[in-house]
Every structure is written in structure tokens, then in C-alpha cells.
Design an enzyme around this catalytic site. Structure first.
Site, PDB file in Angstrom:
ATOM      1  N   GLU A 189       0.731   5.693  -1.584  1.00 43.56           N
ATOM      2  CA  GLU A 189       1.132   5.019  -2.810  1.00 43.56           C
ATOM      3  C   GLU A 189       1.674   3.712  -2.664  1.00 43.56           C
ATOM      4  O   GLU A 189       2.664   3.034  -3.339  1.00 43.56           O
ATOM      5  CB  GLU A 189       1.859   5.824  -3.516  1.00 43.56           C
ATOM      6  CG  GLU A 189       1.278   7.302  -4.033  1.00 43.56           C
ATOM      7  CD  GLU A 189       2.445   8.166  -4.744  1.00 43.56           C
ATOM      8  OE1 GLU A 189       3.302   7.669  -5.090  1.00 43.56           O
ATOM      9  OE2 GLU A 189       1.897   9.324  -4.965  1.00 43.56           O
ATOM     10  N   GLU A 293      -5.174  15.738  -3.500  1.00 44.70           N
ATOM     11  CA  GLU A 293      -3.871  16.201  -4.366  1.00 44.70           C
ATOM     12  C   GLU A 293      -4.525  16.595  -5.594  1.00 44.70           C
ATOM     13  O   GLU A 293      -3.844  16.301  -6.522  1.00 44.70           O
ATOM     14  CB  GLU A 293      -2.651  15.307  -4.422  1.00 44.70           C
ATOM     15  CG  GLU A 293      -2.065  14.696  -3.077  1.00 44.70           C
ATOM     16  CD  GLU A 293      -0.815  13.975  -3.407  1.00 44.70           C
ATOM     17  OE1 GLU A 293      -0.499  14.039  -4.524  1.00 44.70           O
ATOM     18  OE2 GLU A 293      -0.523  13.140  -2.378  1.00 44.70           O
TER      19      GLU A 293
END
Length: 817
Positions: A189, A293
Site C-alpha cells: 500500500e 485479499e
């Protein structure tokens, strides 16, 4: 009494087109078939290398090549047997949910603990489940240890305590799981902006490149990932930003092996947009893509199942995607969704849908080797168990891998099994017979049905042979009914049929007695009455063989279906619809109205009903004459494309005199060119804030297949539909008309439209005569084939038509035109 004149009717046709997304699911399934499966040819041989036929071969897929995985929670794994069993039964890859994050391994500086991650790895390794590592570094400050945030830092390559600890983290974690984890999410991220993000900006991009280079040095065999939610999660559809970031790091020397997209989607997921705007831009980077995810919060388990299927299907259909990891499946402990399994360990609708997808994408099949020892399959990539069996002998099993590839995988297996003794019994009946002899159904087609064969080696196949035109014969096929197409009008064709069984060495029956049928004669051509016009009103045109229509092109927000159309208060019948509605899209449908309703219509206006709450539409209509009232519509086809300038349907079969109609809608302002000889009727733009274009036209057929095709002036989403309007058939008043029209039954030697004792008398007069060529083919008794002799071949055809008649005035007679 039949009338030689064509029956009065009037034909008008309505095409409804509205602009919308392409059929994403059909397209996705086609890609899946192409990229996720491969042909497999297994040859069974004996110890001398000779092929062994008659061996039953069964393939059962044990494991998919594609990764379908889940994250694993240490506490759930330790405490719940149901949790462990569900993983073993439903997933083939895994990742630790939290247990290998830096904060979990070193919450206190220089105090490392990998025990929970080790436990998960050891359990997965024991059960042959490969693992990926998540994550070496996380850019969000909320999840970074306070002691790390407090470290002094400087932009790389300057030394700093932060850089030292980063190196220690890589050296420790990567080395600890070296040759264990096949992947590592190195930097997690880095794209989100804001005060809580991009912690490692403190080292600069040079520091991020260094992370990948050092991890590669520690474990050269581990694939190193970027992992992002930006642009691919929470309702966002932007793969370009991520792709640009990846390309930038790679250009600076970061050894990035793959791209992780988290896939935390929201309800209302749009699969086609995700494919075009997320997967495609990321695929252009040239690296494998993994969904790392996945989850989708949705309280309604059935809606959750729908969203899951859309996401899995569209991602599975992309060639660059190599795996999908689910972020938890047990609802009570999953991070942001209700999962596949409820608190009582029952599998909910989403879980059942997931399992159904796994079944759909798993191959189980059987085949029996032929005389060449070959058995053929097409299966999903993965590991298979192969079972060989033969009656009275122990089974043999083998394990093989069907790896991805574009060519047929050819395997040779040596067996101790031997072929069963061949059987030599022919199917019954023998000779084969027709249960329904050849009969014309149009100017260009004849249908026939063989008697269903019985045999100890089923199923049986059938071969229909056209004796006077072998190109019109069938191949061996399992169906008992055969439709011969592409025939010439008003032409006699003779067929015979035989059957064969499914034995190792197939046993064939003898051919049936030949039987003949003549194709129908052309009627008058279908013709346009008046011209195509626009608007919602069209006065009735005068003409013979009438029927009615309306063409609607629509641009709508939301599903723009047109549910009904009426003309003068009479409801029209829908013939064909192409509907792939979404936010914007197109729909194409065809409605017709027959003569009786046209005659009783009390007005001349059209009333269409649309389901959309907002839209812009344009309309056109046309009338046609000389249409077959009993069966007005022939072949139909539709097609849609998400973008492009040219669009077409499949070729449409038709008869001489038929009319082929084309209607197209394009999702932009522009103009159309109709190709392949079509005449344009209406070409019009419509809309307000958004614009679209619609066109309709027609082409008279000469009896050869016609492909509706159009070219748009700009690249756009498009939908097309083509319909064959069938010409009315000529009918006859009496037997003289039938005979003069060349439609006499071949066995009707007396010319009275009946096959009876008069004709039998003619055959008996010339029985076994061998000089028929000198006496007008023995007055027609030498006809099957015309070979100069009246014999059993002629009598066999005669017997097939015994007591048939085609007299238009006769009771119980059947027309053959």
C-alpha cells in the site's frame, strides 16, 4: 381447394435496439475455455509399444493449476477442526492473515517471534498447500510499530537507523522463510495519500527499490510483489495509476516479479469495467497478477454469492491473473465481510456458489481407447489422477500434470491391461430403416429420421448418404434425425441411412432402402411495400401476403429493455432479443404481427413500453409483402461488441426469394454503411446529452447464405440483429398443376398423384426389362437409379412411397412443395 395464388398477408417487422454493455459473462467464459484449458491425448500401449484399444480411461482432477487460496488465522487454525477441514477441502494456496507482518514478528525492537507463522507454514506444508508471505513492509502508519516510527531517517542511499532496521527486517524474515514462502509482498500500500500513509517516503523511492533488491539477494527464488488496494478496491476502477507506479519502480531497478491487487470490492461490482479499467492496464506492465485479499461485504448471502461469482469469473478469465486469495472465509472472524461459512460452520449461499465455481472449473471425464490406443480429453490445467480399467482386470492409476500450453499434451502410458474380446454383432434393425423418410421442409432443405438402433455396444451413430449428391451426405452422428441443407429448389434428392455401434471395432448395418424427396419450389419474392419511415405512426400499406413492425433504437440509463410493442391496439410477438443491459448498453429485439391482427388493428400507431426510467429513442418501420404466413421467420442472429467500427452476425441461411433484414445501433453520433449488398432504409442519430445512431435495411436473397454486416463511422459499442423473412410458397389447385410444376412423386408412374396399383402394374409390365433406355426408361419404371433395368432397386424406392399421394384435392394427401 388449394389456390394457386399466394395467400393474402402483410408483413412489417420491428427491431428494437438500445445501447448497453456487452455480454461480459459469455465473453469471460469463452476466454476461460481458451486460456484455462488444454487438450490431452493419452495413448495406451502394451509392453511392446503396441496400442491397446478398448481400455476405459477416466481422468479426475486432483488440484487446479490456478491458485484458489485463503488467508489463515493462527487462532482459528489451532482451535477449530472445521476451520482446518474447510481449508483442505476448498483451497490450494494460503497466506498468513497477520502472523508474518513486521508488527507481529517484532513488536518490540530486537525481540523477534515467528512462532505463529511457523505453525501455519508447517501445517500447510504437511498438507501440501503452498504459501505466500504477507507482508515485509506496510506503508500505513496506523499499523507500524511506534519504535519504528520513532527511528531517525534519511533519503536513501544515506545511512540511517530506519534503513538499518529495514535491512534487518528483510534479512531476518526473508531468510527465516527462505525456500518456504514462494511469494513475498515486499511493500504494501504505497499508493494511498494522506497523513497516515506512505511511511517509507522517508527513505524515498531509492529506499523502496533497495527493499526489493535486498530481498532478491536473500532469496533469489522467491517472487517479489507490490501489493495495492488503490484503484482496485472499495469501488475504484483505476489500474493505470498502479501500472505507472510499478513501471516507475521497475525502471529504477526494482526486481518486481508480480503485481498484487487486493480486490476488496463493494456491492454493485461491475465485472466488465473491472476487466477493462483494472486488469487490462495492469496486464500491460507485463507481469503476472494475483488477487491477494478478496472480500465483498454484503449481508444478503445470495447477493454476496452473486458478487463473488462475478469477481471470480472475470478475474479467472484474464490471462495475466494467476491466483485469487480470499481474505478469510469464516464469517465471525473475517475482517470486513460475512464470508462463506457462518458461526455454526454451515456453508452459506456464498460458500455454495464458491464451491459450485470450483466444480465448474474442475474436470472429470471418461473415454475409451480406440484401435489406435488413443483417448482424448480437454481439461482445466492441473494435476490429474488417470484410472485405466478393463472388464475382469484390476484397475491401474497414474498421476499426471496437465500444464498450461497451447498445443495438445500427448502422453503414452504402458499398461498391463489387455483389450477385451471384440464383438461382431451388428445393430438392429439390419438393414437400417427410416422411421420418417426424406421430406422437403423448404426450397433448400430436406429432413429425415432413422429408426433408433439397438446394440450391446451403445450409443449408436448414423450416416445419411445422399446417393445423387454425396456433398449433401452427413458425417457419422449420434442423432437419428438429419437435416440436409444447401439444396437446390425443385430438385429430387435420394438418401439412404446406416448405423454403427460403439464397439472397439464398430459394426455397421447395411444401408436402408433408398428414399427420395423433392425440394420445394420457389414462391414469389418478398418485397418492400412503400419505404422505411421514422416515427410512431405508419399507415397500413396495401399489398398481398400482409403482416407488421416497428424499429426502435434506444439510448438509456439503466437496463433499457423494451418489454412490449403494440400496433393499433394489437400486441406484437417477440421473435428475437439480444439483451446485455447494464449502466449504459444496447438491446436488440424483433417483433412481428400477423395478418389477422393487422386487419383488425383499430389505428396505425405504435406503442412501445420500456423498462428504463430515463432514455432517448428513435423509431422506424417498414412493411413487406409475399411473406409465408404459416412460418414467416427463418434464421435469426444477433451480436454485440464493446467497441469497434465493424460488426456482423453469423451467416444466415435462407431460400431464394426470402428477405434478410438488418438493424444496428451504435453508441455514438455518426453514420452507418451497410455492407454485403444490403439496402439502407433509415440511418438516424438521436439523443441529447449522450448520442447514439441507429440504422435499418434489407436485402433480397437469391438462395445463398447472407451475413448482415455494417461499418460505423467511429469506434463504439454496437449491437446488430439479422432476421430472415421467409417467402410465401406457391400452392396448387389440382394434380395437373402438380405434375406440370415438376413435383410428381417419383413412384407415381401413372401421373395421377397417387402411388398405387396402377403404378405397380406399370412396374410389373417392365419387370427385369434390360433395354429401358430404348423405351423412355420403361415408361418411368426405371428410376432408382436410371440404369436401363427395372429391378429391386426401383421396386425398393417404389415400396417406400406405396400408397402416398400429393393430390391437392385428395383426402389425406401430403403436399411436397
Amino acid at each position: 381447394m388449394f389456390s394457386k395464388k399466394l395467400k393474402n398477408s402483410f408483413f412489417a417487422i420491428i427491431f428494437i435496439s438500445s445501447f448497453c454493455y456487452a455480454d461480459w459473462k459469455s465473453d469471460a467464459n469463452a476466454r476461460i475455455e481458451n486460456i484455462r484449458k488444454r487438450n490431452l491425448e493419452i495413448t495406451i500401449v502394451d509392453s511392446l509399444g503396441q496400442p491397446v484399444g478398448g481400455i476405459d480411461v477416466e481422468i479426475n482432477q486432483l488440484k487446479q493449476h490456478f491458485a484458489f487460496g485463503t488467508c489463515i488465522s493462527y487462532s482459528n487454525l489451532v482451535n477449530y477442526a472445521n476451520y482446518r477441514n474447510f481449508i483442505l477441502e476448498n483451497f490450494n494456496w494460503a497466506v498468513c492473515e497477520n502472523e508474518t507482518k513486521w508488527a507481529s514478528n517484532e513488536n518490540t525492537r530486537d525481540s523477534e517471534n515467528y512462532s505463529q507463522g511457523d505453525y501455519i507454514y508447517n501445517w500447510c506444508n504437511t498438507n501440501e498447500i503452498p504459501m505466500r508471505g504477507h507482508t515485509l513492509f506496510w506503508e500505513q502508519l496506523t499499523y507500524i510499530q511506534q519504535w519504528v516510527k520513532d527511528l531517525p531517517y534519511a533519503a536513501y542511499p544515506a545511512s540511517s537507523e530506519l534503513l538499518t532496521e529495514v535491512d534487518e527486517r528483510i534479512d531476518s524474515a526473508v531468510n527465516h522463510f527462505k525456500n518456504k514462502f514462494l511469494h513475498w509482498d515486499v511493500d504494501n500500500e504505497m499508493l494511498p495519500s494522506g497523513s497516515d500513509y506512505r511511511f517509507y517516503d522517508r527513505l524515498g523511492d531509492g529506499g523502496r527499490v533497495h527493499m526489493y533488491q535486498r530481498a532478491r539477494t536473500v532469496d533469489p527464488n522467491c517472487k517479489l510483489f507490490l501489493n495495492e488496494y488503490t484503484g482496485n478496491s472499495f469501488g475504484s476502477y483505476d489500474g493505470w495509476t498502479y501500472a505507472s507506479r510499478a513501471n516507475g519502480l521497475i525502471s529504477q531497478g526494482a526486481p518486481i516479479d508480480a503485481l498484487g491487487i487486493q480486490g476488496h470490492i463493494n456491492s454493485g461490482f461491475n465485472p466488465q469495467t473491472y476487466y477493462n479499467s483494472v486488469l487490462q492496464p495492469l496486464a500491460a506492465v507485463g507481469l503476472p497478477i494475483w488477487i491477494t485479499e478478496f472480500d465483498v461485504p454484503q449481508a444478503d448471502e445470495n447477493l454476496r454469492a452473486d458478487e463473488l461469482e462475478k469477481f471470480y469469473r472475470i478475474c479467472f478469465s484474464h490471462a495475466s491473473v494467476e491466483g485469487i486469495i480470499m481474505w478469510g472465509f469464516y464469517g465471525p472472524s473475517a475482517w470486513r465481510w460475512e464470508g462463506l461459512v457462518d458461526s455454526d460452520w454451515s456453508v452459506n449461499a456464498a460458500g455454495l456458489r464458491y464451491q459450485a465455481l470450483m466444480d465448474e472449473w474442475t474436470t472429470e471425464a471418461t473415454d475409451t481407447t480406440g484401435i489406435n490406443g488413443d483417448a482424448n480429453f480437454r481439461g482445466f490445467h492441473g494435476i490429474y489422477e488417470i484410472t485405466l480399467s478393463a472388464a475382469g482386470q484390476p484397475d491401474e492409476t497414474y498421476v499426471i500434470e496437465l500444464a498450461p500450453g497451447t498445443t495438445t499434451l500427448q502422453l503414452e502410458i504402458e499398461t498391463n491391461l489387455y483389450a477385451p474380446e471384440p464383438e461382431y454383432v451388428k445393430p438392429a434393425p439390419n438393414p437400417m430403416t427410416f422411421v420418417s423418410p426424406p421430406a422437403a421442409v423448404s426450397q433448400s432443405s430436406i429432413t429425415m429420421t432413422a429408426t433408433t438402433a439397438t446394440d450391446e455396444s451403445m450409443p449408436c451413430q448414423y450416416l445419411f448418404e445422399c446417393t445423387n449428391d454425396p456433398t449433401k451426405s452427413s458425417t457419422w452422428e449420434f442423432g437419428t434425425t438429419y437435416l440436409a441443407t444447401g439444396l437446390s429448389p425443385s430438385t429430387l434428392y435420394t438418401f439412404r441411412v446406416k448405423a454403427r455401434d460403439n464397439a472397439l471395432y464398430p459394426n455397421e448395418t447395411d444401408f436402408s432402402v433408398p428414399a427420395s424427396a423433392r425440394t420445394m419450389s420457389p414462391g414469389a419474392n418478398v418485397g418492400l411495400l412503400g419505404s422505411w419511415i421514422t416515427g410512431l405512426n405508419h399507415a397500413k400499406e396495401t399489398g398481398e401476403n400482409r403482416i407488421l413492425v416497428f424499429v426502435a433504437h434506444g439510448l438509456s440509463w439503466g437496463a433499457g429493455d423494451i418489454t412490449s410493442v403494440s400496433y393499433g391496439g394489437k400486441m406484437m410477438t417477440k421473435v428475437l432479443e439480444v439483451d446485455t443491459g447494464s449502466s449504459f448498453g444496447y438491446q436488440t429485439a424483433v417483433f412481428i404481427l400477423k395478418e389477422a391482427d393487422i386487419a383488425s388493428a383499430i389505428a396505425t400507431n405504435f406503442s412501445p413500453t420500456w423498462t428504463s426510467t430515463w432514455g432517448s429513442y428513435s423509431y422506424s418501420s417498414a412493411f413487406f409483402t409475399n411473406v409465408n404466413q404459416a412460418s414467416p421467420i427463418g434464421a435469426t442472429a444477433g451480436n454485440s461488441i464493446p467497441s469497434g467500427t465493424s460488426i456482423s452476425t453469423v451467416p444466415l441461411l435462407n431460400d431464394q426469394g426470402d428477405m434478410v433484414i438488418i438493424a444496428v445501433t451504435g453508441g455514438a453520433a455518426g453514420s452507418y454503411t451497410l455492407n454485403n449488398g444490403f439496402t439502407e432504409g433509415i440511418d438516424q442519430q438521436f439523443g441529447g446529452y449522450w448520442y447514439a445512431t441507429g440504422v435499418a435495411g434489407h436485402k433480397l436473397s437469391i438462395g445463398t447464405a447472407i451475413t448482415p454486416n455494417a461499418t460505423f463511422s467511429s469506434s463504439s459499442s454496437q449491437g446488430i440483429i439479422g432476421v430472415v423473412i421467409r417467402a410465401a410458397l406457391i400452392t396448387y389447385d389440382d394434380c395437373t398443376d402438380v405434375q406440370n410444376g415438376g413435383l410428381a412423386l417419383i413412384s407415381d408412374l401413372s401421373g395421377d398423384c397417387y402411388v398405387n396399383f396402377k403404378d405397380l402394374h406399370i412396374i410389373s409390365d417392365y419387370w427385369l426389362n434390360e433395354d429401358c433406355a430404348l423405351i423412355n426408361n420403361c415408361n418411368g419404371a426405371d428410376f432408382e437409379p436410371i440404369d436401363g433395368t427395372v429391378d429391386f432397386q426401383d421396386f425398393g424406392e417404389f415400396a417406400q412411397q406405396w400408397m402416398n399421394c400429393n393430390d391437392p384435392q385428395g383426402v389425406g394427401c401430403t403436399s411436397n412443395w
